[in-house]
Motif scaffolding. Structure first.
Motif, PDB file in Angstrom:
ATOM      1  N   VAL A  39     -56.966  23.615 -22.396  1.00 42.89           N
ATOM      2  CA  VAL A  39     -57.496  24.555 -21.418  1.00 42.89           C
ATOM      3  C   VAL A  39     -56.479  25.682 -21.282  1.00 42.89           C
ATOM      4  N   VAL A  40     -56.952  26.909 -21.494  1.00 46.42           N
ATOM      5  CA  VAL A  40     -56.070  28.071 -21.428  1.00 46.42           C
ATOM      6  C   VAL A  40     -56.682  29.143 -20.536  1.00 46.42           C
ATOM      7  N   ARG A  41     -55.848  30.099 -20.158  1.00 46.11           N
ATOM      8  CA  ARG A  41     -56.331  31.263 -19.416  1.00 46.11           C
ATOM      9  C   ARG A  41     -57.107  32.164 -20.379  1.00 46.11           C
ATOM     10  N   PRO A  42     -58.128  32.854 -19.903  1.00 48.13           N
ATOM     11  CA  PRO A  42     -58.912  33.728 -20.789  1.00 48.13           C
ATOM     12  C   PRO A  42     -58.061  34.794 -21.496  1.00 48.13           C
ATOM     13  N   GLU A  43     -57.016  35.255 -20.853  1.00 45.46           N
ATOM     14  CA  GLU A  43     -56.187  36.308 -21.454  1.00 45.46           C
ATOM     15  C   GLU A  43     -55.179  35.778 -22.479  1.00 45.46           C
ATOM     16  N   ASP A  44     -55.091  34.471 -22.626  1.00 44.56           N
ATOM     17  CA  ASP A  44     -54.135  33.865 -23.565  1.00 44.56           C
ATOM     18  C   ASP A  44     -54.757  33.668 -24.945  1.00 44.56           C
ATOM     19  N   ALA A  45     -55.206  34.766 -25.539  1.00 38.13           N
ATOM     20  CA  ALA A  45     -55.887  34.704 -26.836  1.00 38.13           C
ATOM     21  C   ALA A  45     -54.962  34.198 -27.942  1.00 38.13           C
ATOM     22  N   VAL A  46     -53.693  34.599 -27.919  1.00 36.31           N
ATOM     23  CA  VAL A  46     -52.764  34.161 -28.957  1.00 36.31           C
ATOM     24  C   VAL A  46     -52.549  32.655 -28.860  1.00 36.31           C
ATOM     25  N   LEU A  47     -52.315  32.171 -27.655  1.00 33.53           N
ATOM     26  CA  LEU A  47     -52.152  30.725 -27.457  1.00 33.53           C
ATOM     27  C   LEU A  47     -53.412  29.977 -27.891  1.00 33.53           C
ATOM     28  N   ALA A  48     -54.558  30.485 -27.507  1.00 36.56           N
ATOM     29  CA  ALA A  48     -55.821  29.844 -27.878  1.00 36.56           C
ATOM     30  C   ALA A  48     -55.950  29.768 -29.401  1.00 36.56           C
TER      31      ALA A  48
ATOM     32  N   LYS B  86     -60.784  25.734 -24.646  1.00 41.03           N
ATOM     33  CA  LYS B  86     -61.698  26.275 -23.643  1.00 41.03           C
ATOM     34  C   LYS B  86     -60.917  27.199 -22.723  1.00 41.03           C
ATOM     35  N   ALA B  87     -61.416  28.419 -22.573  1.00 41.91           N
ATOM     36  CA  ALA B  87     -60.813  29.365 -21.643  1.00 41.91           C
ATOM     37  C   ALA B  87     -61.396  29.104 -20.253  1.00 41.91           C
ATOM     38  N   PHE B  88     -60.519  29.026 -19.266  1.00 43.65           N
ATOM     39  CA  PHE B  88     -60.944  28.745 -17.894  1.00 43.65           C
ATOM     40  C   PHE B  88     -60.737  29.989 -17.041  1.00 43.65           C
ATOM     41  N   PRO B  89     -61.812  30.665 -16.667  1.00 42.51           N
ATOM     42  CA  PRO B  89     -61.693  31.888 -15.869  1.00 42.51           C
ATOM     43  C   PRO B  89     -61.007  31.678 -14.525  1.00 42.51           C
ATOM     44  N   GLY B  90     -61.047  30.463 -13.989  1.00 46.97           N
ATOM     45  CA  GLY B  90     -60.439  30.182 -12.688  1.00 46.97           C
ATOM     46  C   GLY B  90     -59.022  29.657 -12.780  1.00 46.97           C
ATOM     47  N   ALA B  91     -58.354  29.837 -13.915  1.00 49.24           N
ATOM     48  CA  ALA B  91     -57.010  29.285 -14.121  1.00 49.24           C
ATOM     49  C   ALA B  91     -56.005  29.761 -13.072  1.00 49.24           C
ATOM     50  N   ALA B  92     -56.205  30.945 -12.527  1.00 51.79           N
ATOM     51  CA  ALA B  92     -55.287  31.461 -11.504  1.00 51.79           C
ATOM     52  C   ALA B  92     -55.299  30.608 -10.241  1.00 51.79           C
ATOM     53  N   GLU B  93     -56.324  29.779 -10.082  1.00 55.25           N
ATOM     54  CA  GLU B  93     -56.394  28.886  -8.926  1.00 55.25           C
ATOM     55  C   GLU B  93     -55.302  27.825  -8.973  1.00 55.25           C
ATOM     56  N   GLY B  94     -54.802  27.512 -10.178  1.00 48.57           N
ATOM     57  CA  GLY B  94     -53.699  26.568 -10.286  1.00 48.57           C
ATOM     58  C   GLY B  94     -53.965  25.414 -11.224  1.00 48.57           C
ATOM     59  N   MET B  95     -52.941  24.582 -11.361  1.00 44.89           N
ATOM     60  CA  MET B  95     -52.964  23.455 -12.288  1.00 44.89           C
ATOM     61  C   MET B  95     -54.083  22.477 -11.977  1.00 44.89           C
ATOM     62  N   GLY B  96     -54.297  22.177 -10.706  1.00 48.38           N
ATOM     63  CA  GLY B  96     -55.340  21.224 -10.338  1.00 48.38           C
ATOM     64  C   GLY B  96     -56.715  21.695 -10.775  1.00 48.38           C
ATOM     65  N   ALA B  97     -56.994  22.962 -10.536  1.00 51.10           N
ATOM     66  CA  ALA B  97     -58.283  23.521 -10.931  1.00 51.10           C
ATOM     67  C   ALA B  97     -58.446  23.513 -12.447  1.00 51.10           C
ATOM     68  N   SER B  98     -57.378  23.841 -13.175  1.00 55.08           N
ATOM     69  CA  SER B  98     -57.431  23.837 -14.639  1.00 55.08           C
ATOM     70  C   SER B  98     -57.652  22.430 -15.167  1.00 55.08           C
ATOM     71  N   LEU B  99     -56.993  21.461 -14.567  1.00 59.79           N
ATOM     72  CA  LEU B  99     -57.158  20.071 -14.975  1.00 59.79           C
ATOM     73  C   LEU B  99     -58.583  19.598 -14.704  1.00 59.79           C
ATOM     74  N   ALA B 100     -59.112  19.935 -13.544  1.00 55.71           N
ATOM     75  CA  ALA B 100     -60.486  19.559 -13.208  1.00 55.71           C
ATOM     76  C   ALA B 100     -61.458  20.156 -14.222  1.00 55.71           C
ATOM     77  N   PHE B 101     -61.234  21.398 -14.615  1.00 52.97           N
ATOM     78  CA  PHE B 101     -62.078  22.057 -15.613  1.00 52.97           C
ATOM     79  C   PHE B 101     -62.030  21.309 -16.941  1.00 52.97           C
TER      80      PHE B 101
END
Length: 167
Positions: free
Chosen positions: A17-26, A37-52
């Motif tokens: 799970v990556v941030r949408p702007e992390d194209a190189v990492l992806a 998978k890019a997670f648009p809500g990644a700025a919400e934090g680790m918990g939200a990214s993990l849930a995604f």
């Protein structure tokens, strides 16, 4: 917060799970064979990214969660933690010198709690709630404790990298 990396060594699916702007990492992760998978809500934090990430793989028998800023965990360690889950552990993690590290494994019965995570605390609350069911495994792997938050962290990592992955 760093993106969560959810993977299952030796299993059918590995998911990052990556941030949408992390194209190189992806791209780099995809080149390593991971589903990304890019997670648009990644700025919400680790918990939200993990849930995604967990919601993207709900059919799994369990999840092994690793962090992208901890790249020096030995694959044998990840496989050993996954083995604890396969053996019936509800929650499992490696330790080194009495300190709990990563990756952390979660059994499938925790899916509702994992999908319900929010904010930046990651799964700490789940670990606390189930501390009596946490299975720990002492490993000879300093990488389970070594993360890279700043450039200067790379210099102390050089010793561990040489020890864990000799040329």
């Amino acid at each position: 917060a760093e993106p969560a990396l959810v993977f299952q060594p030796g299993a059918e699916r590995e998911l990052a799970v990556v941030r949408p702007e992390d194209a190189v990492l992806a791209r780099l992760l995809a080149e390593e064979g991971l589903e990304v998978k890019a997670f648009p809500g990644a700025a919400e934090g680790m918990g939200a990214s993990l849930a995604f990430g967990i919601a993207a793989a709900p059919e799994a028998d369990g999840w092994l969660v690793a962090l992208a800023d901890m790249p020096w965990v030995k694959i044998e360690t990840a496989r050993a933690v996954a083995g604890l889950l396969r053996g019936g552990a509800l929650v499992a993690a490696p330790t080194r010198g009495g300190r709990r590290g990563h990756p952390v494994g979660f059994g499938s019965s925790l899916i509702s709690e994992l999908i319900g995570l929010q904010g930046d605390r990651g799964a700490r609350e789940i670990l606390s709630r189930h501390a009596d069911r946490l299975t720990l495994l002492d490993v000879d792997d300093e990488g389970i404790l070594l993360d890279v938050d700043e450039l200067r962290d790379l210099s102390r990592a050089a010793v561990v990298v040489e020890k864990n992955f000799p040329a």
